[in-house]
Design an enzyme around this catalytic site. Structure first.
Site, PDB file in Angstrom:
ATOM      1  N   HIS A  47     -58.773  31.641   2.287  1.00 52.08           N
ATOM      2  CA  HIS A  47     -58.376  31.334   1.346  1.00 52.08           C
ATOM      3  C   HIS A  47     -59.306  33.051   0.639  1.00 52.08           C
ATOM      4  O   HIS A  47     -60.344  33.860   1.518  1.00 52.08           O
ATOM      5  CB  HIS A  47     -59.371  30.645   0.451  1.00 52.08           C
ATOM      6  CG  HIS A  47     -58.851  29.129   0.812  1.00 52.08           C
ATOM      7  ND1 HIS A  47     -59.588  27.883   0.249  1.00 52.08           N
ATOM      8  CD2 HIS A  47     -58.153  28.366   2.171  1.00 52.08           C
ATOM      9  CE1 HIS A  47     -58.699  27.089   0.836  1.00 52.08           C
ATOM     10  NE2 HIS A  47     -57.995  27.617   1.097  1.00 52.08           N
ATOM     11  N   GLU A  98     -62.049  33.627  -2.153  1.00 55.86           N
ATOM     12  CA  GLU A  98     -63.218  34.123  -1.728  1.00 55.86           C
ATOM     13  C   GLU A  98     -63.428  33.803  -0.316  1.00 55.86           C
ATOM     14  O   GLU A  98     -64.858  35.021   0.082  1.00 55.86           O
ATOM     15  CB  GLU A  98     -63.770  32.485  -2.413  1.00 55.86           C
ATOM     16  CG  GLU A  98     -63.201  32.445  -3.528  1.00 55.86           C
ATOM     17  CD  GLU A  98     -62.050  31.300  -4.092  1.00 55.86           C
ATOM     18  OE1 GLU A  98     -61.959  30.968  -4.850  1.00 55.86           O
ATOM     19  OE2 GLU A  98     -61.030  31.078  -3.196  1.00 55.86           O
ATOM     20  N   CYS A 138     -62.779  25.971  -3.578  1.00 56.65           N
ATOM     21  CA  CYS A 138     -62.684  24.608  -3.407  1.00 56.65           C
ATOM     22  C   CYS A 138     -63.739  24.721  -2.440  1.00 56.65           C
ATOM     23  O   CYS A 138     -64.735  25.708  -2.365  1.00 56.65           O
ATOM     24  CB  CYS A 138     -61.346  24.664  -2.201  1.00 56.65           C
ATOM     25  SG  CYS A 138     -61.769  25.798  -1.045  1.00 56.65           S
ATOM     26  N   CYS A 177     -64.969  27.435   0.295  1.00 58.79           N
ATOM     27  CA  CYS A 177     -65.483  28.547  -0.081  1.00 58.79           C
ATOM     28  C   CYS A 177     -66.661  28.361  -1.400  1.00 58.79           C
ATOM     29  O   CYS A 177     -67.160  29.407  -0.606  1.00 58.79           O
ATOM     30  CB  CYS A 177     -64.635  28.485  -1.582  1.00 58.79           C
ATOM     31  SG  CYS A 177     -62.298  29.792  -0.650  1.00 58.79           S
TER      32      CYS A 177
END
Length: 174
Positions: A70, A72, A101, A104
């Site tokens: 992801h 981040e 999320c 993250c």
């Protein structure tokens, strides 16, 4: 499509100052780059208290086959070897095109980053994702993670929702 009209269902947009708007737009730019490369459209930028871009990243899960890729988390990984102290990171801001999320949010917590500004919120993202099991997320806000942190993590968003939503149009399987 204005995703900010339904205030009963979604949180209201946050107004940003020029600095936050500039860096959030940079993260949104990375979300477009991710989508062009066949990945989910998410981008992140980490900026120091002195307005220096420390690192930039995008979601690369489709390219790498790494489900943890992801934006981040990739940005937090990019901090390694930069010689930043926990104090430096406590005064840094992570800008994310979408609400982080749970995974993250955990990476942000562990990195000691003290401030997060995000674009589209998780509720609005769920409209794009639909009900497919392979696109569902853990329905827990990043704020829930940040709220139990022993160190403060300021969280600002959703912001620039229409701009942050744009790369998601047509990017999810229906």
């Amino acid at each position: 499509m204005n995703h900010g009209d339904n205030h009963t269902k979604f949180p209201p947009e946050t107004s940003l100052d020029e600095r936050d708007g500039r860096y959030l737009r940079k993260a949104i730019g990375w979300s477009h780059a991710a989508a062009r490369r066949g990945n989910r459209p998410f981008g992140a930028v980490i900026v120091s208290a002195r307005n220096e871009v420390i690192c930039e990243a995008y979601n690369n899960t489709s390219e790498t086959g790494d489900c943890t890729g992801h934006a981040e988390t990739n940005a937090v990984r990019a901090l390694a070897g930069k010689g930043l102290s926990r104090e430096d990171l406590a005064s840094a801001t992570l800008y994310s095109s979408g609400e982080p999320c749970v995974m993250c949010a955990g990476a942000i917590f562990w990195s000691n980053i003290g401030r997060v500004v995000f674009g589209i919120d998780a509720g609005r993202l769920r409209l794009f994702r639909g009900e497919r099991q392979d696109q569902r997320d853990a329905e827990l806000s990043c704020r829930d993670v940040f709220d139990v942190s022993p160190h403060p993590i300021e969280c600002i968003g959703p912001a620039l929702v229409d701009e942050a939503s744009a790369p998601h149009v047509g990017a999810w399987k229906v």
